[in-house]
Design a protein around this motif. Structure first.
Motif, PDB file in Angstrom:
ATOM      1  N   TRP A  97       0.832  -1.192   0.000  1.00  0.00           N
ATOM      2  CA  TRP A  97       0.000   0.000   0.000  1.00  0.00           C
ATOM      3  C   TRP A  97       0.874   1.252   0.000  1.00  0.00           C
ATOM      4  CZ3 TRP A  97      -5.247  -1.243   0.123  1.00  0.00           C
ATOM      5  CH2 TRP A  97      -5.571  -2.527   0.586  1.00  0.00           C
ATOM      6  N   ARG A 100      -0.686   7.474  -0.161  1.00  0.00           N
ATOM      7  CA  ARG A 100      -1.207   8.524  -1.025  1.00  0.00           C
ATOM      8  C   ARG A 100      -2.315   8.009  -1.931  1.00  0.00           C
ATOM      9  NH1 ARG A 100       4.768   9.876  -3.041  1.00  0.00           N
ATOM     10  NH2 ARG A 100       4.655   7.594  -3.058  1.00  0.00           N
ATOM     11  N   SER A 101      -2.605   6.707  -1.852  1.00  0.00           N
ATOM     12  CA  SER A 101      -3.626   6.097  -2.716  1.00  0.00           C
ATOM     13  C   SER A 101      -4.513   5.188  -1.882  1.00  0.00           C
ATOM     14  CB  SER A 101      -2.957   5.290  -3.830  1.00  0.00           C
ATOM     15  OG  SER A 101      -3.918   4.556  -4.566  1.00  0.00           O
ATOM     16  N   SER A 102      -5.769   5.071  -2.257  1.00  0.00           N
ATOM     17  CA  SER A 102      -6.705   4.225  -1.510  1.00  0.00           C
ATOM     18  C   SER A 102      -6.651   2.765  -1.950  1.00  0.00           C
ATOM     19  CB  SER A 102      -8.133   4.747  -1.679  1.00  0.00           C
ATOM     20  OG  SER A 102      -8.509   4.731  -3.049  1.00  0.00           O
ATOM     21  N   LYS A 103      -6.046   2.520  -3.103  1.00  0.00           N
ATOM     22  CA  LYS A 103      -5.964   1.153  -3.625  1.00  0.00           C
ATOM     23  C   LYS A 103      -4.539   0.619  -3.458  1.00  0.00           C
ATOM     24  CE  LYS A 103      -9.613   1.817  -7.071  1.00  0.00           C
ATOM     25  NZ  LYS A 103      -9.963   1.758  -8.516  1.00  0.00           N
TER      26      LYS A 103
END
Length: 317
Positions: A97, A100-103
């Motif tokens: 992970w 800075r990203s949700s995915k």
């Protein structure tokens, strides 16, 4: 004149307190700090991963990562990048992970239900262990398997040494095993305890590593000589988790005992203890400050379910 440890002991007694943050809807299995000490991550039975910001001496939830199909049993941060972490789950995947990203940056399918994970000190490799005692080494850039090592006995903890040229494992046979890295040749098997060796942690100064055992003892070992220099005997149940403070002067250990023991590394003497209402299976010192993160078992206690806690000095920096 009071020694450094006496001063620290006095500070903990007068200022040290526990602060709680509700993060999950079910038991928290793992907590870990980012390398800069500014963020804490937690993995839970509720299949999610939370990231919290540390603001002075309190936590505030920043991000929740979703996607795992089963319990998140262990996680760790990149050793030098404070924006990346990796999680191991019973859903037979490893996920990388970026905060800075949700995915997830990557989802790596593995051969079994994963229970432990670690990142090499240079950040190039991730090692993951599953319930069938298979250790898989994953290239952190290509996300492909570099090597596998199948063991015929119980493996409980996996970690590189601080220099990254040795790979350590604890076993159900009361031993820890040292492999060369990257060729994974057996260098040494050390009988350490009369019962299962459960957890192993290296101290930041590179002088020692500690082993926690089902015999309720913590043993401290000299890195160069591979000899036990002292034991910490205050717990009464199998030692589940260990963490050295950032300066290498303190060692926290916990188990089904309703305390977290905080000891002075050089003498073994107790500096402080954190009194609990439930067992604790994950502890982690902040890499910059005298702040200890932990989470308690939530069985039969709705109040503690999904709670992340920190213990430390109000004005420590």
């Amino acid at each position: 004149m009071a020694t450094y440890m006496e001063s620290l002991q006095k500070h903990f007694q007068s200022n040290g307190r526990v602060r709680e943050t509700q993060g999950h809807s079910a038991k928290v299995h793992s907590v870990a700090w980012s390398c800069d000490g500014k963020k804490l991550a937690s993995g839970s039975f509720d299949k999610t991963v939370n990231v919290y910001n540390l603001e002075r001496d309190r936590l505030s939830k920043d991000i929740t990562f979703r996607g795992h199909g089963d319990s998140v049993d262990q996680l760790c941060w990149h050793p030098s990048n404070p924006e990346q972490l990796v999680t191991a789950s019973g859903d037979k995947t490893v996920r990388i992970w970026d905060i800075r990203s949700s995915k997830p940056v990557a989802t790596v399918n593995t051969k079994g239900e994963n229970i432990n994970i670690c990142w090499s000190p240079d950040g190039s490799t991730i090692a993951v262990g599953n319930k069938e005692d298979l250790i898989t080494f994953i290239d952190a850039k290509t996300h492909r398997s570099r090597a596998e090592e199948q063991f015929k006995y119980e493996i409980n903890e996996i970690t590189w040494n601080n220099d990254g040229d040795l790979f350590y494992l604890t076993s159900g046979q009361g031993t820890f095993i040292i492999l060369s890295y990257p060729d994974l040749k057996l260098l040494h098997t050390q009988c350490a305890h009369p019962a299962n060796c459960i957890c192993l942690e290296f101290d930041p100064s590179k002088s020692y590593f500690a082993v926690g055992s089902a015999d309720a003892l913590v043993s401290l070992w000299d890195v160069e000589e591979i000899v036990c220099v002292r034991t910490f005997p205050r717990l009464e149940w199998p030692v589940r988790t260990l963490s050295f403070s950032h300066d290498g002067k303190m060692l926290a250990s916990a188990s089904e005992d309703l305390v977290i023991d905080i000891a002075e590394v050089e003498t073994g003497e107790k500096i402080a203890e954190v009194t609990l209402e439930m067992p604790t299976f994950t502890v982690a010192w902040n890499p910059k400050r005298h702040l200890l993160a932990f989470a308690c078992d939530d069985r039969d206690r709705d109040r503690d379910a999904g709670t992340v806690k920190i213990f430390g000095l109000q004005n420590d920096s």
